[in-house]
Every structure is written in C-alpha cells, then in structure tokens.
Design an enzyme around this catalytic site. Structure first.
Site, PDB file in Angstrom:
ATOM      1  N   ILE A 127       0.896  -1.279   0.110  1.00  0.00           N
ATOM      2  CA  ILE A 127       0.055   0.381   0.003  1.00  0.00           C
ATOM      3  C   ILE A 127       1.159   1.442  -0.102  1.00  0.00           C
ATOM      4  CG2 ILE A 127      -1.844   2.030   1.440  1.00  0.00           C
ATOM      5  CD1 ILE A 127      -3.144  -1.308   2.500  1.00  0.00           C
ATOM      6  N   LYS A 147      12.126   0.057   5.790  1.00  0.00           N
ATOM      7  CA  LYS A 147      13.322  -0.888   6.499  1.00  0.00           C
ATOM      8  C   LYS A 147      14.067  -1.551   4.997  1.00  0.00           C
ATOM      9  CE  LYS A 147      11.501  -3.360   9.231  1.00  0.00           C
ATOM     10  NZ  LYS A 147      11.402  -3.919  10.779  1.00  0.00           N
ATOM     11  N   ASP A 191      13.921   3.268  10.550  1.00  0.00           N
ATOM     12  CA  ASP A 191      12.872   2.183  10.525  1.00  0.00           C
ATOM     13  C   ASP A 191      12.173   3.412  11.666  1.00  0.00           C
ATOM     14  OD1 ASP A 191      12.081   0.783  12.687  1.00  0.00           O
ATOM     15  OD2 ASP A 191      14.021  -0.214  12.854  1.00  0.00           O
ATOM     16  N   VAL A 192      10.582   3.326  11.476  1.00  0.00           N
ATOM     17  CA  VAL A 192      10.078   3.823  12.461  1.00  0.00           C
ATOM     18  C   VAL A 192       9.953   3.717  13.587  1.00  0.00           C
ATOM     19  CG1 VAL A 192       8.825   4.576  10.128  1.00  0.00           C
ATOM     20  CG2 VAL A 192       7.962   2.459  11.821  1.00  0.00           C
ATOM     21  N   ASN A 243       1.919   4.953   6.856  1.00  0.00           N
ATOM     22  CA  ASN A 243       1.497   3.467   5.845  1.00  0.00           C
ATOM     23  C   ASN A 243       2.487   2.418   7.087  1.00  0.00           C
ATOM     24  OD1 ASN A 243       1.243   1.782   4.241  1.00  0.00           O
ATOM     25  ND2 ASN A 243       3.084   2.101   4.200  1.00  0.00           N
ATOM     26  N   TYR A 291      -3.055  -6.885  17.015  1.00  0.00           N
ATOM     27  CA  TYR A 291      -3.038  -6.079  15.538  1.00  0.00           C
ATOM     28  C   TYR A 291      -4.122  -4.930  16.350  1.00  0.00           C
ATOM     29  CZ  TYR A 291      -3.472  -4.150  10.829  1.00  0.00           C
ATOM     30  OH  TYR A 291      -3.488  -4.013   9.591  1.00  0.00           O
ATOM     31  N   LYS A 346      -4.733  -0.908  15.750  1.00  0.00           N
ATOM     32  CA  LYS A 346      -4.800   0.226  14.545  1.00  0.00           C
ATOM     33  C   LYS A 346      -6.084   1.143  15.219  1.00  0.00           C
ATOM     34  CE  LYS A 346      -2.211  -1.063  11.309  1.00  0.00           C
ATOM     35  NZ  LYS A 346      -2.034   0.445  10.761  1.00  0.00           N
TER      36      LYS A 346
HETATM   37  N1  LIG Z   1      -3.006  -5.158   3.147  1.00  0.00           N
HETATM   38  C1  LIG Z   1      -4.025  -5.038   4.100  1.00  0.00           C
HETATM   39  O1  LIG Z   1      -5.083  -5.564   3.666  1.00  0.00           O
HETATM   40  C2  LIG Z   1      -3.916  -3.510   4.548  1.00  0.00           C
HETATM   41  C3  LIG Z   1      -5.887  -3.514   5.269  1.00  0.00           C
HETATM   42  C4  LIG Z   1      -5.825  -2.896   6.473  1.00  0.00           C
HETATM   43  C5  LIG Z   1      -4.459  -1.558   6.632  1.00  0.00           C
HETATM   44  N2  LIG Z   1      -3.544  -1.941   6.316  1.00  0.00           N
HETATM   45  C6  LIG Z   1      -2.272  -1.347   6.552  1.00  0.00           C
HETATM   46  O2  LIG Z   1      -1.290  -0.123   5.998  1.00  0.00           O
HETATM   47  C7  LIG Z   1      -0.077  -0.629   5.826  1.00  0.00           C
HETATM   48  C8  LIG Z   1       0.771  -1.261   4.960  1.00  0.00           C
HETATM   49  O3  LIG Z   1       0.317  -2.597   4.818  1.00  0.00           O
HETATM   50  P1  LIG Z   1       0.480  -3.357   3.537  1.00  0.00           P
HETATM   51  O4  LIG Z   1      -0.425  -4.732   3.072  1.00  0.00           O
HETATM   52  O5  LIG Z   1       1.176  -2.744   2.576  1.00  0.00           O
HETATM   53  O6  LIG Z   1       2.492  -3.636   3.843  1.00  0.00           O
HETATM   54  P2  LIG Z   1       3.609  -4.357   3.391  1.00  0.00           P
HETATM   55  O7  LIG Z   1       3.702  -5.898   4.082  1.00  0.00           O
HETATM   56  O8  LIG Z   1       3.296  -5.243   2.409  1.00  0.00           O
HETATM   57  O9  LIG Z   1       4.246  -3.463   3.695  1.00  0.00           O
HETATM   58  C9  LIG Z   1       4.238  -2.599   4.459  1.00  0.00           C
HETATM   59  C10 LIG Z   1       6.283  -1.951   4.049  1.00  0.00           C
HETATM   60  O10 LIG Z   1       6.370  -1.177   5.387  1.00  0.00           O
HETATM   61  C11 LIG Z   1       8.017  -1.299   5.995  1.00  0.00           C
HETATM   62  N3  LIG Z   1       7.778  -0.643   7.600  1.00  0.00           N
HETATM   63  C12 LIG Z   1       7.585  -2.239   8.399  1.00  0.00           C
HETATM   64  N4  LIG Z   1       7.812  -1.849   9.933  1.00  0.00           N
HETATM   65  C13 LIG Z   1       9.081  -1.110   9.026  1.00  0.00           C
HETATM   66  C14 LIG Z   1       9.648  -0.362   9.604  1.00  0.00           C
HETATM   67  N5  LIG Z   1       9.717  -0.861  11.074  1.00  0.00           N
HETATM   68  N6  LIG Z   1      10.519   0.844   9.849  1.00  0.00           N
HETATM   69  C15 LIG Z   1       9.902   1.490   8.403  1.00  0.00           C
HETATM   70  N7  LIG Z   1       9.513   0.788   7.662  1.00  0.00           N
HETATM   71  C16 LIG Z   1       8.976  -1.233   7.879  1.00  0.00           C
HETATM   72  C17 LIG Z   1       7.435  -2.862   4.941  1.00  0.00           C
HETATM   73  O11 LIG Z   1       9.030  -2.740   4.794  1.00  0.00           O
HETATM   74  C18 LIG Z   1       7.250  -2.855   4.115  1.00  0.00           C
HETATM   75  O12 LIG Z   1       8.033  -2.335   2.960  1.00  0.00           O
HETATM   76  C19 LIG Z   1       0.245  -1.160   6.871  1.00  0.00           C
HETATM   77  O13 LIG Z   1      -0.256   0.094   8.395  1.00  0.00           O
HETATM   78  C20 LIG Z   1      -0.950  -2.382   6.972  1.00  0.00           C
HETATM   79  O14 LIG Z   1      -1.702  -2.541   8.729  1.00  0.00           O
HETATM   80  C21 LIG Z   1      -2.601  -3.265   5.929  1.00  0.00           C
END
Ligand SMILES: NC(=O)c1ccc[n+]([C@@H]2O[C@H](COP(=O)([O-])OP(=O)(O)OC[C@H]3O[C@@H](n4cnc5c(N)ncnc54)[C@H](O)[C@@H]3O)[C@@H](O)[C@H]2O)c1
Length: 196
Positions: A21, A41, A62-63, A89, A154, A158
């Site tokens: 996302i 990261k 890293d956040v 995000n 989780y 959220k």
């Molecule tokens: N995919 C879904 O269905 C979904 C649904 C609701 C909410 N979300 C939220 O959307 C956001 C993105 O999810 P996604 O599915 O794209 O995940 P993903 O795992 O595909 O991507 C997450 C990205 O964040 C980076 N990341 C993780 N921890 C980190 C840190 N400590 N510092 C810096 N970067 C870091 C990862 O390396 C990765 O590139 C998240 O907050 C997730 O909770 C996702």
C-alpha cells in the site's frame, strides 16, 4: 491524457513506501505531481522504486527509531524547504493468534511500529505542517473500527490511532491549527489488500 498536477509543488513524506500500500501511495502522489520522500526498512525495494519513479527520494529508515524519523524530516526540509503532508503507513499484521497465544513482547514490538512510529512522526512533523497548513494521513485499518478475531494486538494498534490520537493529539492539532488554517488529519482504514 494530460498529467494530473493536483499536488504540484507539494512535498509528501510516506513511511513504509517500498512495497504494498505504501508503494501505491508513493505512486499516486507522484502521479499527482508531488515530490515524495519515503522511508522503509527494505532498502533494496526502496532504491528500486526511487530509480523507477522520478520525483521520489528514498531514505532508508526504521519508524521505531526516532533518529531515523528525525533524519527523514530534516532531509526532506533540506532538499525541498517545506513539508505538506505525512502519510503514516509503515506497519504490519502478525499471523493469526488466539489471545492466550499472544505475548507482551510481541505486542510491544507491534506497538512500536504501528502506534509509536505514527506518534513520533506526527510529533516531529507538526511544526512544519503548521507552517504549510499541511495534512496528516494515518493508514489505520477497517478492523481497527470493527475488530477481528485472532488479532487482539493488531486491532489495538489500529484502533488507538483512530480513537486515541484522534481525540488527544488530533484535537490538540485542531485547536492549534484551525486558526492558522491547518487543513486536516485523516485516518484511512483499508479493508483487505493482498500485499506481499
Ligand atoms: N494489506 C491489507 O489488507 C491492509 C489492510 C488494512 C490496513 N493495512 C495497513 O496498511 C499498511 C501497509 O500494509 P501493507 O499490506 O502494504 O504491508 P506490506 O508488508 O506489504 O508493506 C509494509 C511496508 O512497511 C515497511 N515497514 C514495516 N515495518 C517498518 C518499520 N519499522 N520501519 C520502516 N518501514 C517498515 C515494510 O518493509 C514494507 O515495505 C500497514 O499499516 C497495514 O497495517 C493493510
């Protein structure tokens, strides 16, 4: 088709922008004319996206590390002079677990990323967003509002940005910002996106 330039001249910071996302958010802002500075990261993924998309700057980070977020904000300002929007995000969903299978240590790690990372970037960016009348976008989750089985920790991480940050930091922002024309803060709650 003419390029969409709704965000032309705007500078946006996105966390976790290397894939999923976050990468889609980076693309969307670039397509709309913004300059995007993103951290992750995942350095290899971030460098690849930065090469692919002109108008982006990747800063590994890293956040959970306040120093990394300070670098993200200060690098953005030294390159572009202002900041118009931050998108919190970066985050993750641990594997499904019954409540009694969860651990305090796992919960702490999740809070560090999903909640404290968001808090820290908001805190660091606020002085600059005040000046630009900018925006904060927090990527929450639908389950932060409606709950989810086998996702006790989780859902908490959220739910809190939606409720706690909104009612405390968010209200404080509004009080401070409205007279200066601050635009808004937003929580987006994706449902389910099949990201890697
Ligand atoms: N995919 C879904 O269905 C979904 C649904 C609701 C909410 N979300 C939220 O959307 C956001 C993105 O999810 P996604 O599915 O794209 O995940 P993903 O795992 O595909 O991507 C997450 C990205 O964040 C980076 N990341 C993780 N921890 C980190 C840190 N400590 N510092 C810096 N970067 C870091 C990862 O390396 C990765 O590139 C998240 O907050 C997730 O909770 C996702």
């Amino acid at each position: 088709m003419a390029a969409v330039t709704r965000y032309s001249g705007k500078v946006v910071v996105v966390t976790g922008g290397s894939r999923g996302i976050g990468a889609a958010i980076v693309r969307a802002f670039v397509d709309s004319g913004a300059q995007v500075v993103f951290c992750d990261k995942d350095e290899a993924g971030g460098r690849a996206l930065e090469q692919e998309l002109s108008g982006t700057v990747f800063i590994p980070g890293d956040v959970t590390q306040e120093r990394d977020l300070q670098t993200l904000v200060s690098e953005t300002l030294s390159r572009f002079g202002h900041l118009d929007c931050v998108v919190n995000n970066a985050g993750y969903h641990p594997p499904a677990q019954l409540p009694e299978e969860t651990s305090a240590q796992g919960f702490r790690q999740l809070l560090e990323v999903n909640l404290l990372g968001t808090y820290t970037l908001i805190k660091l960016a606020l002085p600059h967003l005040r000046k630009s009348r900018g925006n904060i976008i927090n990527i929450s989750s639908l389950v932060g509002a409606i709950g989810q089985s086998q996702a006790l920790t989780y859902v908490a991480t959220k739910h809190l940005p939606r409720k706690h940050l909104d009612s405390t930091v968010g209200r404080a922002c509004s009080l401070n910002f409205r007279p200066q024309g601050h635009h808004s803060r937003r929580h987006l709650g994706p449902a389910s996106a099949p990201t890697p």
